[in-house]
Design a protein around this motif. Structure first.
Motif: not given
Length: 232
Positions: A79-84, A166-177, A211-216
């Motif tokens: 998640l630190k990498l995704i944030g960066d 890596h962001i594409s993989r993260w988007r699966n959580f961002d969008v679904a959850l 674009l800034e979705t990781i904090s939520e």
């Protein structure tokens, strides 16, 4: 599951690499899953040499991790990498918008707006889809790529291409959850509206908010799938 092609053509090394990569990005191969050359060679009907080559390429991308004496695993999500990476991507896309709107080239802006609105029209058919649908992903990528291409930042697209996986993989959580599909479309609409308005500061803010979705979603993702993540 058998991942050999349904036709009679032999499976190529590139096909194997791209298919395993797709399975990782879609979370079909879950973070932390151990995979072996023998297993994949059987699934794809190819030699271990082809699988070994695919594994090496995926390791270079950070999607596979090799532990000596233990085996090969689908990399955990950092998640630190995704944030960066999100900060980097936001900075790049805000600069693209500044270039576009500060030039005040109405013909160029109008052409881009038309392309983005055509893209948005297609996005609308996915508004009620819960997950990050593969066809929507293509539209999402094309939306952002069109902005970069409007100011001829082709090289930036290529430079960031592998990192953005890596962001594409993260988007699966961002969008679904977060049940964010309607939000993504509305955020894209806001970006287009601000481009049409010609105020690069407002357009940049719309892009940053998009674009800034990781904090939520970070806490919810880690709570539901703690085994998927580094830095717990």
């Amino acid at each position: 599951m058998d991942y050999m092609k349904s036709n009679s053509q032999p499976v190529s090394a590139d096909y194997v690499f791209l298919n395993i990569r797709k399975r990782i990005l879609k979370l079909e191969l879950e973070p932390g899953t151990r995979i072996s050359e023998n297993q994949m060679a059987e699934e794809y009907g190819v030699s271990r040499t082809i699988i070994r080559n695919a594994f090496a390429r995926l390791n270079q991308l950070g999607l596979l991790t090799v532990y000596p004496q233990r085996g090969t695993y689908v990399s955990l999500i950092d998640l630190k990498l995704i944030g960066d990476l999100l900060i980097l991507r936001t900075a790049v896309e805000k600069e693209e918008l500044y270039e576009l709107l500060s030039q005040r080239d109405e013909e160029k802006i109008g052409k881009l707006v038309k392309e983005l609105e055509d893209n948005l029209e297609k996005q609308e058919s996915y508004r009620d889809v819960e997950g990050y649908d593969l066809e929507f992903q293509k539209l999402d990528s094309a939306f952002h790529r069109a902005i970069a291409e409007s100011v001829e930042r082709y090289n930036l697209i290529k430079l960031l291409e592998d990192l953005m996986l890596h962001i594409s993989r993260w988007r699966n959580f961002d969008v679904a959850l977060g049940k964010r599909m309607p939000c993504l479309i509305d955020e894209h609409r806001r970006i287009v509206d601000e481009i049409k308005g010609g105020d690069f500061v407002k357009a940049q803010q719309a892009m940053a908010d998009h674009l800034e979705t990781i904090s939520e979603i970070r806490a919810k993702a880690k709570e539901k799938y703690p085994q998927y993540f580094l830095n717990i």
